[in-house]
Design an enzyme around this catalytic site. Structure first.
Site, PDB file in Angstrom:
ATOM      1  N   ARG A  92      60.273  92.602 -56.238  1.00 20.64           N
ATOM      2  CA  ARG A  92      60.547  93.894 -55.628  1.00 20.64           C
ATOM      3  C   ARG A  92      59.534  94.918 -56.119  1.00 20.64           C
ATOM      4  O   ARG A  92      59.201  94.941 -57.314  1.00 20.64           O
ATOM      5  CB  ARG A  92      61.957  94.354 -55.993  1.00 20.64           C
ATOM      6  CG  ARG A  92      62.433  95.418 -55.051  1.00 20.64           C
ATOM      7  CD  ARG A  92      63.869  95.799 -55.212  1.00 20.64           C
ATOM      8  NE  ARG A  92      64.323  96.388 -53.946  1.00 20.64           N
ATOM      9  CZ  ARG A  92      65.346  97.192 -53.824  1.00 20.64           C
ATOM     10  NH1 ARG A  92      66.068  97.518 -54.865  1.00 20.64           N
ATOM     11  NH2 ARG A  92      65.669  97.690 -52.642  1.00 20.64           N
ATOM     12  N   HIS A 110      49.751  88.130 -61.188  1.00 19.48           N
ATOM     13  CA  HIS A 110      49.563  87.838 -59.763  1.00 19.48           C
ATOM     14  C   HIS A 110      48.664  86.603 -59.635  1.00 19.48           C
ATOM     15  O   HIS A 110      47.648  86.502 -60.329  1.00 19.48           O
ATOM     16  CB  HIS A 110      48.909  89.040 -59.068  1.00 19.48           C
ATOM     17  CG  HIS A 110      48.729  88.819 -57.603  1.00 19.48           C
ATOM     18  ND1 HIS A 110      49.765  88.940 -56.702  1.00 19.48           N
ATOM     19  CD2 HIS A 110      47.642  88.458 -56.884  1.00 19.48           C
ATOM     20  CE1 HIS A 110      49.329  88.661 -55.489  1.00 19.48           C
ATOM     21  NE2 HIS A 110      48.037  88.360 -55.568  1.00 19.48           N
ATOM     22  N   GLU A 143      51.260 102.770 -58.824  1.00 22.17           N
ATOM     23  CA  GLU A 143      51.911 102.936 -57.522  1.00 22.17           C
ATOM     24  C   GLU A 143      51.307 102.046 -56.441  1.00 22.17           C
ATOM     25  O   GLU A 143      51.880 101.903 -55.367  1.00 22.17           O
ATOM     26  CB  GLU A 143      51.843 104.402 -57.075  1.00 22.17           C
ATOM     27  CG  GLU A 143      52.815 105.331 -57.780  1.00 22.17           C
ATOM     28  CD  GLU A 143      52.346 105.795 -59.149  1.00 22.17           C
ATOM     29  OE1 GLU A 143      51.264 105.348 -59.612  1.00 22.17           O
ATOM     30  OE2 GLU A 143      53.074 106.593 -59.779  1.00 22.17           O
TER      31      GLU A 143
END
Ligand code: GRF
Length: 202
Positions: A92, A110, A143
């Protein structure tokens, strides 16, 4: 002094286990995993965490906005005096509230060499694009989507007969080593963030 870590998962939790093993072997010294949090009850990693004696919690998304969900998670982390948060297959995106609460103290792994192939289905993107080398990246979370300052990377070849499964397995092996190295660096404090660049202090 022991640094307290929180790990967020959504799935099988192999990176979480790799971090726990590295802490146990003191490859990440003076660290305690204070809590493993999942956003749903059926994450396989929850059971694995319990089996090795880690405290777990489930903070479900259902019925909550992203920020309400994140406020509940941050409350769990802060109540245990967690200093760094490791996202390990946590599926999420984080709200600005969460990122501000732990600015430059949230790490993510990642499975590609960022900034190439961010987002979902990285292995599929890699195979479709036809690149010959890929790897994994640990970065600070900001962000942007998989776009924060890069702490470390490891490289693996893409072989002609690779499927998503074979490629994922080759990368995962490196992920487990990389995440432990990156967290050890961050916990040691021996680095500087200079714009987008993370420098190891000499
Ligand atoms: C890993 O490939 C990680 O890079 C990605 O999600 C996968 C999680 O695997 N973010 P696991 O749950 O740690 O086994």
């Amino acid at each position: 002094m022991t640094t307290r870590i929180g790990i967020l998962i959504s799935g099988r939790g192999s990176n979480m286990l790799a971090l726990a093993e590295a802490v146990g072997e003191r490859r990440i010294p003076d660290v305690e995993i204070a809590i493993v949090i999942s956003d749903h009850t059926d994450a396989g990693g929850l059971q694995c965490a319990k089996e090795i004696g880690l405290e777990t919690a489930v903070v479900e998304r259902a019925g909550r906005t992203r920020e309400e969900h994140d406020r509940a998670i941050v409350a769990e982390l802060q109540s245990r005096e967690v200093r760094f948060v490791c996202l390990a297959g946590y599926m999420r995106l984080l709200s600005k509230y969460f990122i501000d609460a732990y600015r430059n103290r949230i790490l993510n792994i990642h499975p590609s060499l960022l900034p190439a192939f961010p987002g979902l289905d990285a292995h599929q993107q890699v195979l479709e694009h036809g690149v010959k080398w890929t790897g994994c990246t640990v970065h600070f979370v900001d962000e942007s989507l998989d776009g924060g300052p890069i702490i470390g990377q490891r490289v693996v070849p893409v072989l002609d007969d690779d499927t998503e499964a074979t490629l994922a397995a080759r990368i995962l092996e490196q992920e487990h080593k990389l995440y432990a190295e990156a967290l050890a660096l961050v916990v040691s404090g021996a680095y500087e963030i200079d714009g987008r660049r993370v420098h190891r202090q000499k």
